[in-house]
Design a protein around this motif. Sequence first.
Motif, PDB file in Angstrom:
ATOM      1  N   PHE A 213     -22.092 -13.659 -27.932  1.00 20.16           N
ATOM      2  CA  PHE A 213     -22.513 -12.930 -29.182  1.00 20.16           C
ATOM      3  C   PHE A 213     -22.586 -13.755 -30.553  1.00 20.16           C
ATOM      4  CE2 PHE A 213     -20.973  -9.950 -26.215  1.00 20.16           C
ATOM      5  CZ  PHE A 213     -21.983  -8.644 -26.454  1.00 20.16           C
ATOM      6  N   GLY A 214     -22.007 -15.254 -30.304  1.00 22.76           N
ATOM      7  CA  GLY A 214     -22.017 -15.903 -31.372  1.00 22.76           C
ATOM      8  C   GLY A 214     -20.538 -16.028 -31.968  1.00 22.76           C
ATOM      9  N   ASP A 215     -20.419 -14.946 -32.724  1.00 25.86           N
ATOM     10  CA  ASP A 215     -18.913 -15.154 -33.067  1.00 25.86           C
ATOM     11  C   ASP A 215     -18.003 -14.241 -32.255  1.00 25.86           C
ATOM     12  OD1 ASP A 215     -20.125 -12.239 -33.319  1.00 25.86           O
ATOM     13  OD2 ASP A 215     -19.332 -11.802 -35.170  1.00 25.86           O
ATOM     14  N   ARG A 216     -18.408 -13.761 -31.108  1.00 28.98           N
ATOM     15  CA  ARG A 216     -17.525 -13.061 -30.152  1.00 28.98           C
ATOM     16  C   ARG A 216     -17.955 -13.424 -28.696  1.00 28.98           C
ATOM     17  NH1 ARG A 216     -17.525  -9.482 -34.253  1.00 28.98           N
ATOM     18  NH2 ARG A 216     -15.413  -8.944 -34.894  1.00 28.98           N
ATOM     19  N   GLN A 217     -17.288 -13.637 -27.695  1.00 22.98           N
ATOM     20  CA  GLN A 217     -17.876 -13.798 -26.271  1.00 22.98           C
ATOM     21  C   GLN A 217     -17.056 -12.711 -25.497  1.00 22.98           C
ATOM     22  OE1 GLN A 217     -16.229 -16.557 -27.915  1.00 22.98           O
ATOM     23  NE2 GLN A 217     -18.106 -16.775 -29.028  1.00 22.98           N
ATOM     24  N   ILE A 218     -17.753 -12.406 -24.391  1.00 20.31           N
ATOM     25  CA  ILE A 218     -17.283 -11.850 -23.254  1.00 20.31           C
ATOM     26  C   ILE A 218     -17.183 -12.837 -21.969  1.00 20.31           C
ATOM     27  CG2 ILE A 218     -17.565  -9.803 -21.425  1.00 20.31           C
ATOM     28  CD1 ILE A 218     -18.932  -8.222 -23.891  1.00 20.31           C
ATOM     29  N   ILE A 219     -15.965 -12.786 -21.402  1.00 19.22           N
ATOM     30  CA  ILE A 219     -15.780 -14.140 -20.288  1.00 19.22           C
ATOM     31  C   ILE A 219     -15.574 -13.330 -19.062  1.00 19.22           C
ATOM     32  CG2 ILE A 219     -14.312 -16.102 -19.957  1.00 19.22           C
ATOM     33  CD1 ILE A 219     -14.147 -16.362 -22.539  1.00 19.22           C
ATOM     34  N   PHE A 220     -16.368 -13.918 -17.833  1.00 12.94           N
ATOM     35  CA  PHE A 220     -16.110 -13.475 -16.688  1.00 12.94           C
ATOM     36  C   PHE A 220     -15.574 -14.256 -15.582  1.00 12.94           C
ATOM     37  CE2 PHE A 220     -19.458 -10.712 -18.395  1.00 12.94           C
ATOM     38  CZ  PHE A 220     -19.068  -9.482 -18.045  1.00 12.94           C
ATOM     39  N   LYS A 221     -14.272 -13.912 -15.484  1.00 18.17           N
ATOM     40  CA  LYS A 221     -13.380 -14.848 -14.490  1.00 18.17           C
ATOM     41  C   LYS A 221     -13.019 -14.428 -13.272  1.00 18.17           C
ATOM     42  CE  LYS A 221     -10.933 -17.133 -18.290  1.00 18.17           C
ATOM     43  NZ  LYS A 221     -11.088 -18.505 -17.968  1.00 18.17           N
ATOM     44  N   SER A 222     -12.954 -15.420 -12.369  1.00 23.11           N
ATOM     45  CA  SER A 222     -12.614 -14.726 -10.839  1.00 23.11           C
ATOM     46  C   SER A 222     -11.061 -13.886 -10.804  1.00 23.11           C
ATOM     47  CB  SER A 222     -12.508 -16.086  -9.945  1.00 23.11           C
ATOM     48  OG  SER A 222     -12.397 -15.468  -8.570  1.00 23.11           O
ATOM     49  N   GLY A 223     -11.100 -13.013 -10.280  1.00 28.87           N
ATOM     50  CA  GLY A 223      -9.876 -12.289 -10.207  1.00 28.87           C
ATOM     51  C   GLY A 223     -10.038 -11.151  -9.253  1.00 28.87           C
ATOM     52  N   LYS A 224      -9.012 -10.344  -8.923  1.00 33.07           N
ATOM     53  CA  LYS A 224      -9.176  -9.024  -8.353  1.00 33.07           C
ATOM     54  C   LYS A 224      -8.904  -7.949  -9.054  1.00 33.07           C
ATOM     55  CE  LYS A 224      -7.261 -11.340  -4.065  1.00 33.07           C
ATOM     56  NZ  LYS A 224      -6.400 -11.390  -3.342  1.00 33.07           N
ATOM     57  N   ASN A 225      -8.750  -7.957 -10.383  1.00 37.13           N
ATOM     58  CA  ASN A 225      -8.515  -6.591 -11.265  1.00 37.13           C
ATOM     59  C   ASN A 225      -9.589  -5.947 -11.293  1.00 37.13           C
ATOM     60  OD1 ASN A 225      -7.006  -9.277 -12.643  1.00 37.13           O
ATOM     61  ND2 ASN A 225      -5.591  -7.686 -12.580  1.00 37.13           N
ATOM     62  N   ASN A 226     -11.024  -6.413 -11.703  1.00 34.34           N
ATOM     63  CA  ASN A 226     -12.170  -5.633 -11.739  1.00 34.34           C
ATOM     64  C   ASN A 226     -11.986  -4.573 -13.129  1.00 34.34           C
ATOM     65  OD1 ASN A 226     -13.493  -6.725  -9.681  1.00 34.34           O
ATOM     66  ND2 ASN A 226     -12.668  -5.298  -7.996  1.00 34.34           N
ATOM     67  N   TYR A 227     -11.673  -5.094 -14.186  1.00 39.28           N
ATOM     68  CA  TYR A 227     -11.443  -4.844 -15.547  1.00 39.28           C
ATOM     69  C   TYR A 227     -11.329  -5.657 -16.451  1.00 39.28           C
ATOM     70  CZ  TYR A 227      -6.542  -3.863 -14.633  1.00 39.28           C
ATOM     71  OH  TYR A 227      -5.198  -4.091 -14.354  1.00 39.28           O
ATOM     72  N   ILE A 228     -11.160  -5.416 -17.752  1.00 35.17           N
ATOM     73  CA  ILE A 228     -10.789  -6.194 -18.734  1.00 35.17           C
ATOM     74  C   ILE A 228      -9.185  -6.530 -18.679  1.00 35.17           C
ATOM     75  CG2 ILE A 228     -11.019  -6.769 -21.235  1.00 35.17           C
ATOM     76  CD1 ILE A 228     -13.277  -4.828 -21.673  1.00 35.17           C
ATOM     77  N   THR A 229      -8.940  -7.799 -18.377  1.00 33.21           N
ATOM     78  CA  THR A 229      -7.368  -7.884 -18.598  1.00 33.21           C
ATOM     79  C   THR A 229      -6.843  -8.336 -19.867  1.00 33.21           C
ATOM     80  OG1 THR A 229      -7.749 -10.130 -17.579  1.00 33.21           O
ATOM     81  CG2 THR A 229      -7.569  -8.290 -16.009  1.00 33.21           C
ATOM     82  N   ASP A 230      -7.836  -9.177 -20.735  1.00 34.43           N
ATOM     83  CA  ASP A 230      -7.319  -9.737 -21.895  1.00 34.43           C
ATOM     84  C   ASP A 230      -8.121  -9.641 -22.910  1.00 34.43           C
ATOM     85  OD1 ASP A 230      -5.451 -12.606 -20.591  1.00 34.43           O
ATOM     86  OD2 ASP A 230      -6.700 -11.400 -19.394  1.00 34.43           O
ATOM     87  N   LEU A 231      -7.530  -9.638 -24.382  1.00 34.97           N
ATOM     88  CA  LEU A 231      -8.186  -9.576 -25.370  1.00 34.97           C
ATOM     89  C   LEU A 231      -7.651 -10.925 -26.064  1.00 34.97           C
ATOM     90  CD1 LEU A 231      -8.824  -5.923 -26.937  1.00 34.97           C
ATOM     91  CD2 LEU A 231     -10.503  -7.296 -25.719  1.00 34.97           C
TER      92      LEU A 231
END
Length: 254
Positions: A213-231
């Motif tokens: 988004f320019g000032d913010r990012q959404i990052i997709f990493k490999s894992g088994k959680n299948n939801y947002i884990t970190d802010l």
Amino acid sequence: MTENLKWDHTIIDVNDINEAINWFDEKGIIFHNGGKHEQWGTSNAVGYFGLNYIELMSVYNPELASHVVRDGATSIYDCIHDLPNQHINTIGFRTNDIEAVHERLLSQNFPVENIQTGTRRDPKGNLITWKIFFVRNKFFQVPYPYVVQWNDPDYIRKENLIKKNLLVEHPRKNIMVKQAIYRVTNPEIMAIKWGQFIGIPPVRDDKDYVVDFGDRQIIFKSGKNNYITDLVFSNSGDLAGQEFSFGDAKLQFK
């Protein structure tokens, strides 16, 4: 032309609103009681970083909450049924033309629900309303985001939040939510789908995929959680380099 949605807020499911407010206050981040969603039996608190904010959500009326169905209010339902496990729920995106976004997503075969009016009574009893639509089901077991439209344009909304003493300077000046990290079983497909939803194509960064988004990012990493884990927070002062857990939510400070 596709309108790019703006990252409006991120929900964290919490068991006790006041305890969560105090927890963040100890970290130098200010939250205010937001009030009650009387149609859902949930309550919230809000912490603003400009117009982007975190919403702490909990259940205040279990009887009302028991009648919420997932297809009608997916993130609300998920909060109600995920508790007492506290974790990051999903992201709400905002637009100034919710009908056009709804029509676009329908044409792209997203399983969107009807546009409805959301309501909340603040602690003083004032009724706050907005337009909202949810997205039913999940995509590869990952909860979809949802879309809101506030009644006022951003500049007026910002002025009103300042007047209500909701948009205040945190003790940690200029702190902001910089990134949300999804850990999912197929980050490439998920990033493409979320990018299509938002209107911003993802880019690859080594093994990760980023919607920027320019000032913010959404990052997709490999894992088994299948939801947002970190802010991830930036401009964190003496918290920089530290990481805290709030339930299942990991909060990184940089």
